[in-house]
Motif scaffolding. Structure first.
Motif, PDB file in Angstrom:
ATOM      1  N   MET A 226       0.840  -1.204   0.000  1.00 31.40           N
ATOM      2  CA  MET A 226       0.000   0.000   0.000  1.00 31.40           C
ATOM      3  C   MET A 226       0.871   1.248   0.000  1.00 31.40           C
ATOM      4  O   MET A 226       1.678   1.440   0.907  1.00 31.40           O
ATOM      5  N   ASP A 227       0.677   2.079  -1.014  1.00 33.00           N
ATOM      6  CA  ASP A 227       1.484   3.285  -1.154  1.00 33.00           C
ATOM      7  C   ASP A 227       0.766   4.451  -0.466  1.00 33.00           C
ATOM      8  O   ASP A 227      -0.218   4.968  -0.987  1.00 33.00           O
ATOM      9  N   GLU A 228       1.249   4.821   0.693  1.00 33.69           N
ATOM     10  CA  GLU A 228       0.677   5.917   1.475  1.00 33.69           C
ATOM     11  C   GLU A 228      -0.854   5.886   1.504  1.00 33.69           C
ATOM     12  O   GLU A 228      -1.507   6.817   1.037  1.00 33.69           O
ATOM     13  N   PRO A 229      -1.408   4.803   2.054  1.00 38.53           N
ATOM     14  CA  PRO A 229      -2.872   4.651   2.003  1.00 38.53           C
ATOM     15  C   PRO A 229      -3.612   5.736   2.779  1.00 38.53           C
ATOM     16  O   PRO A 229      -4.791   5.957   2.543  1.00 38.53           O
ATOM     17  N   THR A 230      -2.933   6.415   3.680  1.00 40.15           N
ATOM     18  CA  THR A 230      -3.658   7.386   4.508  1.00 40.15           C
ATOM     19  C   THR A 230      -3.247   8.828   4.226  1.00 40.15           C
ATOM     20  O   THR A 230      -3.662   9.743   4.930  1.00 40.15           O
ATOM     21  N   SER A 231      -2.450   9.028   3.169  1.00 39.50           N
ATOM     22  CA  SER A 231      -1.824  10.352   3.030  1.00 39.50           C
ATOM     23  C   SER A 231      -2.811  11.481   2.766  1.00 39.50           C
ATOM     24  O   SER A 231      -2.581  12.602   3.181  1.00 39.50           O
ATOM     25  N   ASN A 232      -3.915  11.200   2.060  1.00 40.43           N
ATOM     26  CA  ASN A 232      -4.820  12.334   1.821  1.00 40.43           C
ATOM     27  C   ASN A 232      -6.140  12.212   2.599  1.00 40.43           C
ATOM     28  O   ASN A 232      -7.165  12.687   2.166  1.00 40.43           O
ATOM     29  N   LEU A 233      -6.051  11.522   3.737  1.00 41.12           N
ATOM     30  CA  LEU A 233      -7.269  11.322   4.528  1.00 41.12           C
ATOM     31  C   LEU A 233      -7.257  12.196   5.770  1.00 41.12           C
ATOM     32  O   LEU A 233      -6.204  12.525   6.309  1.00 41.12           O
ATOM     33  N   ASP A 234      -8.437  12.550   6.244  1.00 39.97           N
ATOM     34  CA  ASP A 234      -8.514  13.260   7.519  1.00 39.97           C
ATOM     35  C   ASP A 234      -8.243  12.263   8.649  1.00 39.97           C
ATOM     36  O   ASP A 234      -8.181  11.060   8.433  1.00 39.97           O
ATOM     37  N   TYR A 235      -8.050  12.783   9.859  1.00 43.30           N
ATOM     38  CA  TYR A 235      -7.611  11.936  10.969  1.00 43.30           C
ATOM     39  C   TYR A 235      -8.548  10.754  11.200  1.00 43.30           C
ATOM     40  O   TYR A 235      -8.108   9.611  11.345  1.00 43.30           O
ATOM     41  N   GLY A 236      -9.849  11.029  11.195  1.00 39.14           N
ATOM     42  CA  GLY A 236     -10.812   9.959  11.435  1.00 39.14           C
ATOM     43  C   GLY A 236     -10.692   8.850  10.401  1.00 39.14           C
ATOM     44  O   GLY A 236     -10.653   7.665  10.734  1.00 39.14           O
ATOM     45  N   ASN A 237     -10.588   9.247   9.134  1.00 44.21           N
ATOM     46  CA  ASN A 237     -10.488   8.250   8.075  1.00 44.21           C
ATOM     47  C   ASN A 237      -9.152   7.510   8.102  1.00 44.21           C
ATOM     48  O   ASN A 237      -9.088   6.333   7.752  1.00 44.21           O
ATOM     49  N   GLN A 238      -8.088   8.202   8.517  1.00 42.67           N
ATOM     50  CA  GLN A 238      -6.794   7.520   8.647  1.00 42.67           C
ATOM     51  C   GLN A 238      -6.927   6.358   9.623  1.00 42.67           C
ATOM     52  O   GLN A 238      -6.520   5.235   9.333  1.00 42.67           O
ATOM     53  N   VAL A 239      -7.516   6.647  10.794  1.00 42.24           N
ATOM     54  CA  VAL A 239      -7.650   5.608  11.810  1.00 42.24           C
ATOM     55  C   VAL A 239      -8.586   4.506  11.314  1.00 42.24           C
ATOM     56  O   VAL A 239      -8.324   3.311  11.473  1.00 42.24           O
ATOM     57  N   ARG A 240      -9.669   4.920  10.633  1.00 42.07           N
ATOM     58  CA  ARG A 240     -10.638   3.953  10.117  1.00 42.07           C
ATOM     59  C   ARG A 240      -9.969   2.993   9.111  1.00 42.07           C
ATOM     60  O   ARG A 240     -10.106   1.779   9.194  1.00 42.07           O
ATOM     61  N   VAL A 241      -9.217   3.560   8.159  1.00 41.76           N
ATOM     62  CA  VAL A 241      -8.567   2.724   7.150  1.00 41.76           C
ATOM     63  C   VAL A 241      -7.521   1.817   7.804  1.00 41.76           C
ATOM     64  O   VAL A 241      -7.451   0.615   7.531  1.00 41.76           O
ATOM     65  N   LEU A 242      -6.723   2.387   8.722  1.00 38.80           N
ATOM     66  CA  LEU A 242      -5.689   1.573   9.364  1.00 38.80           C
ATOM     67  C   LEU A 242      -6.289   0.467  10.228  1.00 38.80           C
ATOM     68  O   LEU A 242      -5.711  -0.618  10.344  1.00 38.80           O
ATOM     69  N   THR A 243      -7.464   0.735  10.814  1.00 39.52           N
ATOM     70  CA  THR A 243      -8.121  -0.309  11.598  1.00 39.52           C
ATOM     71  C   THR A 243      -8.525  -1.475  10.694  1.00 39.52           C
ATOM     72  O   THR A 243      -8.338  -2.643  11.044  1.00 39.52           O
ATOM     73  N   GLU A 244      -9.046  -1.154   9.503  1.00 42.06           N
ATOM     74  CA  GLU A 244      -9.368  -2.213   8.536  1.00 42.06           C
ATOM     75  C   GLU A 244      -8.108  -2.970   8.134  1.00 42.06           C
ATOM     76  O   GLU A 244      -8.096  -4.196   8.044  1.00 42.06           O
ATOM     77  N   VAL A 245      -7.052  -2.217   7.885  1.00 41.37           N
ATOM     78  CA  VAL A 245      -5.791  -2.836   7.481  1.00 41.37           C
ATOM     79  C   VAL A 245      -5.300  -3.773   8.578  1.00 41.37           C
ATOM     80  O   VAL A 245      -4.891  -4.907   8.328  1.00 41.37           O
ATOM     81  N   LYS A 246      -5.408  -3.299   9.811  1.00 44.71           N
ATOM     82  CA  LYS A 246      -4.945  -4.091  10.944  1.00 44.71           C
ATOM     83  C   LYS A 246      -5.752  -5.379  11.079  1.00 44.71           C
ATOM     84  O   LYS A 246      -5.202  -6.434  11.385  1.00 44.71           O
ATOM     85  N   SER A 247      -7.064  -5.295  10.800  1.00 46.76           N
ATOM     86  CA  SER A 247      -7.870  -6.507  10.950  1.00 46.76           C
ATOM     87  C   SER A 247      -7.571  -7.503   9.827  1.00 46.76           C
ATOM     88  O   SER A 247      -7.667  -8.703  10.007  1.00 46.76           O
ATOM     89  N   LEU A 248      -7.154  -6.979   8.647  1.00 44.97           N
ATOM     90  CA  LEU A 248      -6.718  -7.891   7.577  1.00 44.97           C
ATOM     91  C   LEU A 248      -5.440  -8.607   7.985  1.00 44.97           C
ATOM     92  O   LEU A 248      -5.261  -9.804   7.715  1.00 44.97           O
ATOM     93  N   VAL A 249      -4.555  -7.871   8.642  1.00 44.71           N
ATOM     94  CA  VAL A 249      -3.328  -8.483   9.138  1.00 44.71           C
ATOM     95  C   VAL A 249      -3.674  -9.606  10.113  1.00 44.71           C
ATOM     96  O   VAL A 249      -3.082 -10.689  10.070  1.00 44.71           O
ATOM     97  N   GLY A 250      -4.679  -9.343  10.950  1.00 43.98           N
ATOM     98  CA  GLY A 250      -5.127 -10.360  11.889  1.00 43.98           C
ATOM     99  C   GLY A 250      -5.607 -11.634  11.191  1.00 43.98           C
ATOM    100  O   GLY A 250      -5.490 -12.732  11.716  1.00 43.98           O
TER     101      GLY A 250
END
Lengths: 270, 337
Positions: free
Chosen positions: A162-186
């Motif tokens: 993933m190339d800077e998946p959160t770079s143009n997101l607001d704080y809420g969306n950054q956390v939201r996207v990373l939470t999804e990413v983290k659950s995929l890792v799980g």
């Protein structure tokens, strides 16, 4: 699936962009690549994705050297979530995600019922099923990032880059996207992302790779790699690293602000 | 999947519209033929029928109107299909069939044949082969340009195209101004006047060889609009697909331009009309482009041969209709624009 990069070097003409880069990532791991702009993160990713040939060193996926693989072979191992950019033509969210299944059908045919089912599942999984008939450019940037993630999921490869998946997101969306990413890792995915945000990288990553001028400055678990010296070396910025919640979270505060913060009324002194 | 079914229905509707337009077009002309006789002559080809029309009517219909109507549809279909395909594989909404010099090459081929006192059929064949030659040169040079392959193709398309345009001007300069020069100029304005069944026989094979693979590759075209890196990461052999699309598009465009001369705007405007109607997904966009292109050029050709006592060259009409319509289209917006 594991990915193992050893002594990777790459030159653009006379310009050495990557110098002896080595690291590994396993399944159930989120690896964050940190470094200032123009440090070779994109070049590194393009090498891993098989888009750049002519590198020195070795990239192994589950022990297989990827240098001999064609586009289809690569796509079955690694999926790519690009940095957001406006597409030349607008597609519905459903069609956009369906493109991720292309490697499963021959060049002269189009995705069928099985692929469409995969798309429905991926949209459902990421909570964006209600957007499927919307135009991709008409949804929010957080939703767009999830669509690109869904497109990578339906490709059915277990490594995501993933190339800077959160770079143009607001704080809420950054956390939201990373939470999804983290659950995929799980669920067992191996995910490599580049990021500009050290705080979020510390919070979510299992490993961190710090790159400076194309060389590895630090690699390992975030609590070992993240130090004030590393941040200074990376960004040329003196910071104070504050540990919170029993070192679950580390926050970088620029040194000049942190020093003044101890005295009352510091904001007016800035 | 409501939208998909809706689009399938729209494509079917366009096909019906095309059939209707074809049938009506047979009746139109300086020698009007009643619809009853048009249908009678058509039916008599598959079913023995008592003749209730004159031999002259049948000759006009089969020898003059039939090739012209069929070719108007085919040329329109080819130009808009290749325009749509190029827009996809070059990731650029402004791409048109002549972007790789196909038209410039055809123009030179035609001018050269006219200069050498070629007959109508020789002109067509020469235009076709010079069109293929030009695009081959463009592709050959682009492989030697470093960097992004799309940019390389477009740049060498511009260079080779303008070389051939200069060569065409040179031919015009040395051509006999009493008969050859007007013939060249008239060819360059585009026209389907005087096409015959031999033109269909010549053009139909490269047209089908071009259009059929394009239709099969249409899902890949969707993926290619995402950019080279992304499509490759999705498992697409970008260069191979683009190469295939260029070969097929060139065959179709060359065959089309060879019989019609320069007909601009169709390949740029019609795909955008189709985009407005069915969206950008090539599964529906390409069939819709083909059908819209056929309908459009057929209607324009009807105007060309019926509006005034003299034929109005097609290229002039398509520009007069296409350019303003394009402005109208791009100033309107929709969910998928």
């Amino acid at each position: 699936m594991s990915i193992e990069v050893s002594s990777l070097s790459f030159d653009y003409g006379r310009n050495r962009v990557l110098k002896q880069v080595s690291f590994t990532a396993q399944d159930h791991e989120l690896l964050s690549v940190l470094g200032p702009n123009g440090v070779g993160k994109t070049t590194l990713f393009r090498c891993i994705l098989g888009l750049l040939r002519g590198y020195r060193g070795q990239i192994l996926v589950d022990g297989i050297d990827i240098s001999g693989l064609g586009a289809a072979g690569m796509a079955k191992l690694i999926a790519y979530v690009p940095q957001f950019h406006y597409p030349s033509f607008n597609y519905s969210v459903f069609d956009m995600v369906l493109m991720g299944t292309s490697v499963q059908v021959s060049a002269f045919s189009s995705p069928g019922r099985k692929q469409k089912k995969l798309v429905e599942e991926a949209l459902e999984r990421l909570g964006i099923a209600h957007l499927k008939d919307r135009g991709f450019t008409r949804i929010s940037s957080g939703e767009q990032q999830l669509v690109l993630l869904a497109r990578a999921l339906v490709q059915e490869s277990k490594i995501l880059v993933m190339d800077e998946p959160t770079s143009n997101l607001d704080y809420g969306n950054q956390v939201r996207v990373l939470t999804e990413v983290k659950s995929l890792v799980g669920e067992g995915y191996t995910i490599i992302q580049s990021t500009h945000n050290p705080d979020l990288a510390f919070m979510f990553s299992d490993k961190v790779l710090a790159l400076k001028d194309g060389a590895v400055l630090g690699f390992g678990p975030p609590d070992q790699v993240f130090t004030e010296e590393l941040i200074y070396d990376l960004y040329g910025m003196k910071v104070k690293l504050e540990s919170l919640y029993h070192d679950q979270v580390r926050v970088c505060v620029p040194k000049n602000i942190a020093d003044k913060a101890v005295s009352p009324g510091f904001v007016s002194n800035l | 999947m409501g939208r998909n079914w809706g689009n399938t229905f729209i494509v079917a509707g366009l096909f019906a519209l095309l059939l209707g337009a074809v049938i009506i077009s047979f009746g139109l002309g300086r020698y009007p033929i009643p619809l009853r006789e048009v249908l009678g002559i058509a039916l008599s080809k598959i079913y023995p029928l008592g003749q209730f029309w004159t031999d002259r009517t049948e000759t006009v219909l089969l020898q003059i109107r039939f090739p012209r109507i069929i070719l108007a549809c085919l040329v329109g279909a080819c130009l808009s299909a290749t325009g749509a395909a190029y827009q996809g594989v070059f990731q650029n909404p402004m791409a048109a069939p002549d972007i790789l010099g196909a038209s410039a090459g055809a123009a030179f081929g035609a001018a050269l044949a006219i200069l050498n006192h070629g007959r109508s059929f020789t002109i067509t064949v020469s235009a076709f082969f010079f069109s293929l030659l030009t695009v081959s040169l463009v592709y050959f040079f682009s492989r030697r340009i470093k960097g992004k392959s799309i940019l390389g193709l477009i740049l060498s398309g511009i260079v080779v195209g303008s070389l051939f345009s200069a060569a065409t001007s040179l031919v015009k300069l040395v051509a006999d101004p009493t008969d050859q020069l007007p013939a060249i100029i008239y060819w360059l304005m585009g026209s389907l006047a005087g096409v015959g069944n031999s033109d269909i026989r010549f053009a139909i094979i490269p047209m089908i060889l071009g259009l059929a693979p394009l239709l099969l590759l249409r899902w890949r075209m969707n993926v290619l609009t995402m950019g080279d890196d992304e499509s490759r990461a999705m498992g697409i052999n970008v260069h191979r697909i683009r190469f295939l699309v260029i070969i097929c598009s060139t065959l179709a465009t060359a065959a089309g331009v060879a019989v019609s001369g320069m007909v601009g705007w169709v390949g740029l405007v019609i795909p955008h009309v189709a985009r407005k109607i069915v969206g950008n997904n090539y599964l529906h966009l390409l069939p819709a482009s083909i059908l819209c292109g056929a309908i459009f050029l057929l209607l324009v050709d009807n105007v060309s041969r019926n509006l005034l006592a003299v034929e109005i060259p097609l290229g002039i009409l398509t520009a007069f209709i296409g350019a303003p319509f394009f402005i109208y289209l791009i100033t309107r917006r929709g969910e998928y624009s």
